[in-house]
Design an enzyme around this catalytic site. Sequence first.
Site, PDB file in Angstrom:
ATOM      1  N   SER A 146       3.265  60.504  41.358  1.00 41.76           N
ATOM      2  CA  SER A 146       4.119  59.695  40.900  1.00 41.76           C
ATOM      3  C   SER A 146       3.853  58.249  40.390  1.00 41.76           C
ATOM      4  O   SER A 146       4.376  57.616  39.395  1.00 41.76           O
ATOM      5  CB  SER A 146       5.021  59.249  42.051  1.00 41.76           C
ATOM      6  OG  SER A 146       4.724  58.348  42.832  1.00 41.76           O
ATOM      7  N   HIS A 184      -4.043  51.342  47.210  1.00 37.31           N
ATOM      8  CA  HIS A 184      -3.730  51.870  48.633  1.00 37.31           C
ATOM      9  C   HIS A 184      -2.557  51.057  48.998  1.00 37.31           C
ATOM     10  O   HIS A 184      -1.944  50.002  48.821  1.00 37.31           O
ATOM     11  CB  HIS A 184      -4.876  51.203  49.392  1.00 37.31           C
ATOM     12  CG  HIS A 184      -4.950  51.307  50.783  1.00 37.31           C
ATOM     13  ND1 HIS A 184      -5.369  52.699  51.197  1.00 37.31           N
ATOM     14  CD2 HIS A 184      -4.402  50.923  51.975  1.00 37.31           C
ATOM     15  CE1 HIS A 184      -5.107  52.934  52.587  1.00 37.31           C
ATOM     16  NE2 HIS A 184      -4.661  51.853  52.930  1.00 37.31           N
ATOM     17  N   ASP A 196     -11.778  52.581  50.585  1.00 30.78           N
ATOM     18  CA  ASP A 196     -10.983  51.297  50.615  1.00 30.78           C
ATOM     19  C   ASP A 196     -11.630  49.820  50.902  1.00 30.78           C
ATOM     20  O   ASP A 196     -10.993  49.146  51.484  1.00 30.78           O
ATOM     21  CB  ASP A 196      -9.984  51.402  51.729  1.00 30.78           C
ATOM     22  CG  ASP A 196      -9.105  52.833  51.540  1.00 30.78           C
ATOM     23  OD1 ASP A 196      -8.795  53.207  50.154  1.00 30.78           O
ATOM     24  OD2 ASP A 196      -8.527  53.346  52.313  1.00 30.78           O
TER      25      ASP A 196
HETATM   26  C1  GRF Z   1       0.161  56.224  46.909  1.00 27.15           C
HETATM   27  O1  GRF Z   1       0.722  55.939  47.897  1.00 27.15           O
HETATM   28  C2  GRF Z   1      -1.109  55.643  46.790  1.00 27.15           C
HETATM   29  O2  GRF Z   1      -0.965  54.318  47.130  1.00 27.15           O
HETATM   30  C3  GRF Z   1      -2.335  56.393  47.426  1.00 27.15           C
HETATM   31  O3  GRF Z   1      -1.599  57.800  47.446  1.00 27.15           O
HETATM   32  C4  GRF Z   1      -0.344  57.751  47.083  1.00 27.15           C
HETATM   33  C5  GRF Z   1      -0.217  58.607  45.717  1.00 27.15           C
HETATM   34  O4  GRF Z   1       1.175  59.038  45.592  1.00 27.15           O
HETATM   35  N1  GRF Z   1      -3.726  56.151  46.925  1.00 27.15           N
HETATM   36  P1  GRF Z   1       1.502  59.549  44.192  1.00 27.15           P
HETATM   37  O5  GRF Z   1       0.675  61.080  44.062  1.00 27.15           O
HETATM   38  O6  GRF Z   1       1.024  58.715  42.998  1.00 27.15           O
HETATM   39  O7  GRF Z   1       2.859  59.974  44.095  1.00 27.15           O
END
Ligand code: GRF
Length: 199
Positions: free
Chosen positions: A14, A106, A147
Site C-alpha cells: 500500500s 516504520h 530500525d
Molecule cells: C508499513 O506499515 C510500514 O511502516 C512497514 O511495513 C508496512 C508495509 O505496508 N515497514 P504496505 O506493504 O506498504 O501496505
Amino acid sequence: MPTRLAVLASGRGSNLQAIIEHFDNLARERVAKVVLVASNRADSPALIRAATASIDIANFDGADDGTQLLKLLRKFRVDLVVLAGYLKRIPPSVIREYAGRIINIHPALLPAFGGEGMYGARVHEAVIASGARESGVTVHLVDDEYDRGPIVAQWRIPVEPSDTPESLASRVLAVEHVVYPRVIEMVAILQNTESKISV
Ligand code: GRF
C-alpha cells in the site's frame, strides 16, 4: 535528472501504491520516479501493483549476500532505495554501496517499538500494551541494524483510550501514505541539489 527510485517490498504494497501515485504527476516526475520494484517474494501483491503501473519488477533471493540485489540496482541505475514493507536485513555490501541512500518507514516512533521482529501487528500491540499516549511514523536511513539508522522524519499520532491494535494500525498506515512519498520527494530534492545526507 529525476532521482531513480527502487522500491523493495515483500507485502501488500500500500505504501508502494501511495509512492507511485505521488510521483505519477508531471511536476513530481521531474523530481523522482520509480524505475524498479523488487521483492524477495514472488507472490508479493506489491509486484502486481507495480506491473499494473507498467513499472519493471524483479525478484531476488533475500538470503543472498547482496550480489543479486546490487546487480539489479546497478542495472536500473538506481539512485535511492526505498524500503516499503521489506522485512529482510539489507546485506552489508548494499549498505556500503548505497550509504545514505536507503530509506525505510516504520509504523511507530523509533527508537521505541523497533528492532528485529517488530513489524506488522506486533508493533501496534506493543504500543497499546505499553500504555503509550502517542505513536506515529518514522522515516529513517538504513544501516546494518534493524530500525537503527538516522531518523529523517517523524509524525506523531495520538493513541486513543479506545484504540485497539487494529484501529491504531489503520490510522498509522493512513498517515504513512501521506508522509512517506513526501519525505522521499524531500530526500530526492536534497540529493539532486547534492546536499547529500550522510550516515
Ligand atoms: C508499513 O506499515 C510500514 O511502516 C512497514 O511495513 C508496512 C508495509 O505496508 N515497514 P504496505 O506493504 O506498504 O501496505
